[in-house]
Structures are given as C-alpha cells and as structure tokens.
Scaffold this motif. Sequence first.
Motif, PDB file in Angstrom:
ATOM      1  N   PHE A   1     -48.327 -72.150  -3.898  1.00 57.07           N
ATOM      2  CA  PHE A   1     -47.110 -71.359  -3.972  1.00 57.07           C
ATOM      3  C   PHE A   1     -46.573 -71.488  -5.385  1.00 57.07           C
ATOM      4  CE2 PHE A   1     -45.302 -70.030   0.237  1.00 57.07           C
ATOM      5  CZ  PHE A   1     -46.423 -70.316   1.001  1.00 57.07           C
ATOM      6  N   ARG A   2     -45.622 -70.649  -5.722  1.00 58.15           N
ATOM      7  CA  ARG A   2     -44.946 -70.780  -7.015  1.00 58.15           C
ATOM      8  C   ARG A   2     -43.492 -70.375  -6.887  1.00 58.15           C
ATOM      9  NH1 ARG A   2     -47.844 -65.835 -10.427  1.00 58.15           N
ATOM     10  NH2 ARG A   2     -46.787 -64.096  -9.375  1.00 58.15           N
TER      11      ARG A   2
ATOM     12  N   GLU B   1     -42.862 -68.249  -3.606  1.00 57.07           N
ATOM     13  CA  GLU B   1     -43.718 -67.198  -3.075  1.00 57.07           C
ATOM     14  C   GLU B   1     -45.152 -67.691  -2.956  1.00 57.07           C
ATOM     15  OE1 GLU B   1     -43.948 -63.769  -5.581  1.00 57.07           O
ATOM     16  OE2 GLU B   1     -44.594 -64.899  -7.349  1.00 57.07           O
ATOM     17  N   PHE B   2     -45.819 -67.168  -1.973  1.00 61.33           N
ATOM     18  CA  PHE B   2     -47.226 -67.485  -1.749  1.00 61.33           C
ATOM     19  C   PHE B   2     -48.080 -66.940  -2.889  1.00 61.33           C
ATOM     20  CE2 PHE B   2     -51.236 -67.980   0.203  1.00 61.33           C
ATOM     21  CZ  PHE B   2     -51.919 -66.781   0.073  1.00 61.33           C
ATOM     22  N   VAL B   3     -49.062 -67.716  -3.301  1.00 58.77           N
ATOM     23  CA  VAL B   3     -49.971 -67.294  -4.365  1.00 58.77           C
ATOM     24  C   VAL B   3     -51.403 -67.138  -3.832  1.00 58.77           C
ATOM     25  CG1 VAL B   3     -51.002 -67.904  -6.576  1.00 58.77           C
ATOM     26  CG2 VAL B   3     -48.585 -68.383  -6.155  1.00 58.77           C
ATOM     27  N   ALA B   4     -51.924 -68.204  -3.242  1.00 57.66           N
ATOM     28  CA  ALA B   4     -53.321 -68.177  -2.788  1.00 57.66           C
ATOM     29  C   ALA B   4     -53.542 -69.240  -1.722  1.00 57.66           C
ATOM     30  CB  ALA B   4     -54.272 -68.413  -3.957  1.00 57.66           C
TER      31      ALA B   4
ATOM     32  N   THR C   1     -60.753 -66.773   1.479  1.00 58.63           N
ATOM     33  CA  THR C   1     -59.656 -66.984   0.550  1.00 58.63           C
ATOM     34  C   THR C   1     -58.672 -65.827   0.670  1.00 58.63           C
ATOM     35  OG1 THR C   1     -60.916 -65.915  -1.222  1.00 58.63           O
ATOM     36  CG2 THR C   1     -61.036 -68.318  -1.090  1.00 58.63           C
ATOM     37  N   TYR C   2     -57.454 -66.101   0.319  1.00 55.54           N
ATOM     38  CA  TYR C   2     -56.381 -65.124   0.457  1.00 55.54           C
ATOM     39  C   TYR C   2     -55.513 -65.173  -0.794  1.00 55.54           C
ATOM     40  CZ  TYR C   2     -57.883 -66.002   5.227  1.00 55.54           C
ATOM     41  OH  TYR C   2     -58.649 -66.177   6.348  1.00 55.54           O
ATOM     42  N   TYR C   3     -55.038 -64.008  -1.224  1.00 55.11           N
ATOM     43  CA  TYR C   3     -54.257 -63.926  -2.457  1.00 55.11           C
ATOM     44  C   TYR C   3     -53.065 -62.994  -2.299  1.00 55.11           C
ATOM     45  CZ  TYR C   3     -58.414 -66.019  -4.529  1.00 55.11           C
ATOM     46  OH  TYR C   3     -59.454 -66.859  -4.819  1.00 55.11           O
TER      47      TYR C   3
END
Length: 122
Positions: A37-38, A46-49, A58-60
Amino acid sequence: QVQLVESGGTLVQAGGSLRLSCAVSGGTFNIYAMGWFRQAPGKEREFVAAIRSTSINTYYADSVKGRFTISRDNAKKMVYLQMNSLKTEDAAVYYCVAGNSAAEAMNDPRCWGQGTQVTVSS
C-alpha cells in the motif's frame, strides 16, 4: 506474530526505477498473500499491488499497472516491489502488508509494516 520490515525507499528522479524490499519474520510466510500500500501526504492509504502465496497471481492498482512488479521469494521470506518509470505522483510512504488471502491483502490487511519513504523529484 508476523513482522514486516520495509527497506529501499529513497529519493529518485522522475522516470527512474527503484526496488522496495520487505523482510518477513514470524508466522508461516508461504501461506500469506502479501502486498503493498502507499500513502501520500494529505491522501488516504491506497492499494498498490498484491501477490498470492504461490506467486501465481498478482494484482495491481490501475495507476501502477505496467510500471510496477510485485514478487516474492518464499525461501528468503522476502517481498519486493520493482517500480519503473516513476512519476512524481508515486511519491509516498510505501507499506508492506500481509493477509490470509489476496482479497484480504488488497482490502483489509491483517499486518502492516512501518513504511518506507519514496520521494520522486521532477
């Protein structure tokens, strides 16, 4: 108790690359989905990966798709985030997270690291 320690954050120029690392201790690493997250100043986290325990999926976030790559080394209990073509809007504190599933890692992680600062200069 799972502990997550991030490293690799630094100042980088826009267009440059950076790799973040996350060292995991405690728990059973290879069963956890992991993620990043960042949070930028004045903005929500917020979600990053994210990556499944088996590394198959994997999810982005749309904002980083095609530029960032998440990976993991179960033998070393490490998670990585390779960031290429960095933009000024990528500047944030980046957090390593763990979850019992990819969905949990993406939406409501059970464990968080302390974060590592990424600064992107124009």
